[in-house]
Design a protein around this motif. Structure first.
Motif, mmCIF file in Angstrom:
data_model
loop_
_atom_site.group_PDB
_atom_site.id
_atom_site.type_symbol
_atom_site.label_atom_id
_atom_site.label_comp_id
_atom_site.label_asym_id
_atom_site.label_seq_id
_atom_site.Cartn_x
_atom_site.Cartn_y
_atom_site.Cartn_z
ATOM 1 N N SER A 233 10.823 -0.906 -6.186
ATOM 2 C CA SER A 233 9.733 -1.693 -6.757
ATOM 3 C C SER A 233 10.132 -3.158 -6.884
ATOM 4 N N ARG B 219 8.475 -6.512 -5.245
ATOM 5 C CA ARG B 219 8.163 -7.706 -6.042
ATOM 6 C C ARG B 219 8.807 -8.947 -5.411
ATOM 7 N N LYS C 131 1.231 -1.362 -4.548
ATOM 8 C CA LYS C 131 2.068 -2.519 -4.190
ATOM 9 C C LYS C 131 2.213 -2.617 -2.671
#
Length: 159
Positions: free
Chosen positions: A45, A49, A101
């Motif tokens: 994750s 990002r 995402k």
């Protein structure tokens, strides 16, 4: 009078130039390959990002970003319900948050590549077990793809 107008125009142009420089670093065009071969969902994750931050800084139009996943890195797009059918994985991290995402990055032009060696060795059904992946997303070897892209001028990052 013409001299005063010229000076004012030059002052405005100079001011605008400095203003643009302050707000736009102007990194230029970049080609970058992100390497993911770990199964830690938090770290994956964080990598996504980092990619979004990269896009925010440079601009999607100035970037060619590839994410190459192999080995445990495929867990980033392994569906949770597929874990029982893929015992060679410890994690399946393509939950709703991770998938969103990935979708957001794909909409900005990021390409996700899957290692065919891992798919074969871990008996993964691409369409059934992996989130939003197809045969077109596979590369023969993740590490060979990384080396190939670096030879093509891609910068290598492994967050």
């Amino acid at each position: 009078m013409n001299r005063i107008i010229q000076i004012l125009i030059m002052a405005i142009i100079t001011s605008l130039s400095f203003s643009c420089m302050a707000n736009d670093q102007n990194y230029g065009k970049q080609k970058v390959v992100y390497h993911v071969n770990y199964d830690n969902a938090t770290k994956q994750s964080s990598a996504l990002r980092n990619i979004q931050n990269h896009i925010n800084a440079v601009g999607a139009d100035n970037l060619d970003i590839r994410v190459v996943m192999h080995g445990n890195g495929l867990s980033m797009i392994l569906k949770p319900e597929a874990l029982k059918e893929t015992p060679k994985f410890k994690s399946a991290n393509a939950d709703q948050v991770m998938s969103q995402k990935i979708d957001k990055l794909k909409l900005q032009g990021v390409s996700f590549k899957v290692c065919a060696n891992t798919v074969k060795g871990r008996q993964v059904n691409i369409e059934k077990h992996l989130y939003d992946a197809s045969n077109a997303d596979t590369v023969p070897s993740g590490v060979a793809e990384l080396a190939h892209l670096q030879g093509q001028g891609f910068s290598y990052l492994r967050p």
